[in-house]
Scaffold this motif. Structure first.
Motif, PDB file in Angstrom:
ATOM      1  N   MET A   1       6.496   3.576  21.294  1.00  0.00           N
ATOM      2  CA  MET A   1       6.204   2.962  20.020  1.00  0.00           C
ATOM      3  C   MET A   1       4.860   2.233  20.046  1.00  0.00           C
ATOM      4  O   MET A   1       4.189   2.161  19.038  1.00  0.00           O
ATOM      5  CB  MET A   1       7.346   2.000  19.670  1.00  0.00           C
ATOM      6  N   GLU A   2       4.490   1.709  21.217  1.00  0.00           N
ATOM      7  CA  GLU A   2       3.205   1.029  21.327  1.00  0.00           C
ATOM      8  C   GLU A   2       2.046   1.986  21.069  1.00  0.00           C
ATOM      9  O   GLU A   2       1.028   1.579  20.512  1.00  0.00           O
ATOM     10  CB  GLU A   2       3.058   0.390  22.699  1.00  0.00           C
ATOM     11  N   LEU A   3       2.186   3.228  21.477  1.00  0.00           N
ATOM     12  CA  LEU A   3       1.137   4.216  21.249  1.00  0.00           C
ATOM     13  C   LEU A   3       0.909   4.427  19.757  1.00  0.00           C
ATOM     14  O   LEU A   3      -0.235   4.547  19.306  1.00  0.00           O
ATOM     15  CB  LEU A   3       1.498   5.540  21.931  1.00  0.00           C
ATOM     16  N   VAL A   4       1.976   4.435  18.982  1.00  0.00           N
ATOM     17  CA  VAL A   4       1.860   4.603  17.532  1.00  0.00           C
ATOM     18  C   VAL A   4       1.088   3.422  16.928  1.00  0.00           C
ATOM     19  O   VAL A   4       0.202   3.614  16.091  1.00  0.00           O
ATOM     20  CB  VAL A   4       3.257   4.726  16.881  1.00  0.00           C
ATOM     21  N   TRP A   5       1.389   2.206  17.365  1.00  0.00           N
ATOM     22  CA  TRP A   5       0.671   1.028  16.869  1.00  0.00           C
ATOM     23  C   TRP A   5      -0.789   1.070  17.287  1.00  0.00           C
ATOM     24  O   TRP A   5      -1.673   0.696  16.521  1.00  0.00           O
ATOM     25  CB  TRP A   5       1.329  -0.266  17.356  1.00  0.00           C
ATOM     26  N   PHE A   6      -1.051   1.500  18.511  1.00  0.00           N
ATOM     27  CA  PHE A   6      -2.414   1.596  19.017  1.00  0.00           C
ATOM     28  C   PHE A   6      -3.219   2.578  18.171  1.00  0.00           C
ATOM     29  O   PHE A   6      -4.362   2.302  17.797  1.00  0.00           O
ATOM     30  CB  PHE A   6      -2.390   2.007  20.489  1.00  0.00           C
ATOM     31  N   VAL A   9      -3.766   0.988  14.651  1.00  0.00           N
ATOM     32  CA  VAL A   9      -4.829  -0.019  14.715  1.00  0.00           C
ATOM     33  C   VAL A   9      -6.179   0.671  14.847  1.00  0.00           C
ATOM     34  O   VAL A   9      -7.156   0.272  14.200  1.00  0.00           O
ATOM     35  CB  VAL A   9      -4.591  -1.010  15.882  1.00  0.00           C
ATOM     36  N   GLY A  10      -6.262   1.714  15.662  1.00  0.00           N
ATOM     37  CA  GLY A  10      -7.508   2.471  15.816  1.00  0.00           C
ATOM     38  C   GLY A  10      -7.964   3.096  14.516  1.00  0.00           C
ATOM     39  O   GLY A  10      -9.149   3.064  14.177  1.00  0.00           O
ATOM     40  N   LEU A  11      -7.031   3.641  13.761  1.00  0.00           N
ATOM     41  CA  LEU A  11      -7.365   4.254  12.477  1.00  0.00           C
ATOM     42  C   LEU A  11      -7.894   3.204  11.508  1.00  0.00           C
ATOM     43  O   LEU A  11      -8.941   3.393  10.888  1.00  0.00           O
ATOM     44  CB  LEU A  11      -6.143   4.943  11.880  1.00  0.00           C
ATOM     45  N   ILE A  12      -7.208   2.085  11.399  1.00  0.00           N
ATOM     46  CA  ILE A  12      -7.629   1.022  10.484  1.00  0.00           C
ATOM     47  C   ILE A  12      -8.988   0.464  10.912  1.00  0.00           C
ATOM     48  O   ILE A  12      -9.888   0.290  10.084  1.00  0.00           O
ATOM     49  CB  ILE A  12      -6.571  -0.096  10.420  1.00  0.00           C
ATOM     50  N   ALA A  13      -9.150   0.204  12.202  1.00  0.00           N
ATOM     51  CA  ALA A  13     -10.404  -0.368  12.705  1.00  0.00           C
ATOM     52  C   ALA A  13     -11.566   0.604  12.520  1.00  0.00           C
ATOM     53  O   ALA A  13     -12.665   0.195  12.127  1.00  0.00           O
ATOM     54  CB  ALA A  13     -10.265  -0.745  14.173  1.00  0.00           C
ATOM     55  N   GLY A  14     -11.350   1.860  12.796  1.00  0.00           N
ATOM     56  CA  GLY A  14     -12.406   2.858  12.623  1.00  0.00           C
ATOM     57  C   GLY A  14     -12.820   2.994  11.172  1.00  0.00           C
ATOM     58  O   GLY A  14     -14.013   3.080  10.849  1.00  0.00           O
ATOM     59  N   TRP A  15     -11.846   2.985  10.266  1.00  0.00           N
ATOM     60  CA  TRP A  15     -12.146   3.076   8.836  1.00  0.00           C
ATOM     61  C   TRP A  15     -12.903   1.836   8.373  1.00  0.00           C
ATOM     62  O   TRP A  15     -13.912   1.943   7.676  1.00  0.00           O
ATOM     63  CB  TRP A  15     -10.852   3.252   8.051  1.00  0.00           C
ATOM     64  N   LEU A  16     -12.417   0.650   8.764  1.00  0.00           N
ATOM     65  CA  LEU A  16     -13.086  -0.594   8.383  1.00  0.00           C
ATOM     66  C   LEU A  16     -14.520  -0.639   8.909  1.00  0.00           C
ATOM     67  O   LEU A  16     -15.446  -1.025   8.190  1.00  0.00           O
ATOM     68  CB  LEU A  16     -12.319  -1.804   8.907  1.00  0.00           C
ATOM     69  N   ALA A  17     -14.699  -0.266  10.155  1.00  0.00           N
ATOM     70  CA  ALA A  17     -16.040  -0.278  10.750  1.00  0.00           C
ATOM     71  C   ALA A  17     -16.966   0.679  10.012  1.00  0.00           C
ATOM     72  O   ALA A  17     -18.126   0.354   9.753  1.00  0.00           O
ATOM     73  CB  ALA A  17     -15.968   0.085  12.229  1.00  0.00           C
ATOM     74  N   GLY A  18     -16.467   1.844   9.653  1.00  0.00           N
ATOM     75  CA  GLY A  18     -17.275   2.808   8.902  1.00  0.00           C
ATOM     76  C   GLY A  18     -17.685   2.270   7.545  1.00  0.00           C
ATOM     77  O   GLY A  18     -18.804   2.485   7.085  1.00  0.00           O
ATOM     78  N   MET A  19     -16.801   1.522   6.898  1.00  0.00           N
ATOM     79  CA  MET A  19     -17.112   0.934   5.598  1.00  0.00           C
ATOM     80  C   MET A  19     -18.078  -0.244   5.734  1.00  0.00           C
ATOM     81  O   MET A  19     -18.984  -0.404   4.921  1.00  0.00           O
ATOM     82  CB  MET A  19     -15.835   0.453   4.895  1.00  0.00           C
TER      83      MET A  19
END
Length: 81
Positions: A1-6, A9-19
């Motif tokens: 389950m930790e892998l799913v959260w990781f 978080v990676g998806l959200i962080a990557g999208w935010l950083a791109g914006m």
């Protein structure tokens, strides 16, 4: 389950950083990769500098986003050269 959260978080962080960096996103897989690498970079930098951001999901997203922004900046500098 930790892998799913990781990955989440990676998806959200990557999208935010791109914006934030005004370069747009890199697609779903690209955002995840940038976010995960950013999370690793951000965690390393914050740990090395003795910085502490609140724990939990929000703290993880903040650290990962900051790391992803740094990663994108480095990649753009390399791409210009």
């Amino acid at each position: 389950m930790e892998l799913v959260w990781f990955i989440l978080v990676g998806l959200i962080a990557g999208w935010l950083a791109g914006m934030i960096v005004k370069g747009g996103g890199y697609g779903l897989v690209g955002d995840i990769v940038v976010g995960i690498l950013g999370a690793l970079l951000g965690g390393f930098l914050f740990g090395s500098l003795g910085g502490a951001v609140g724990g939990g999901l929000l703290g993880s997203i903040v650290v990962a986003t900051l790391g992803a922004i740094i990663l994108i900046a480095i990649l753009r500098l390399i791409k210009r050269a």
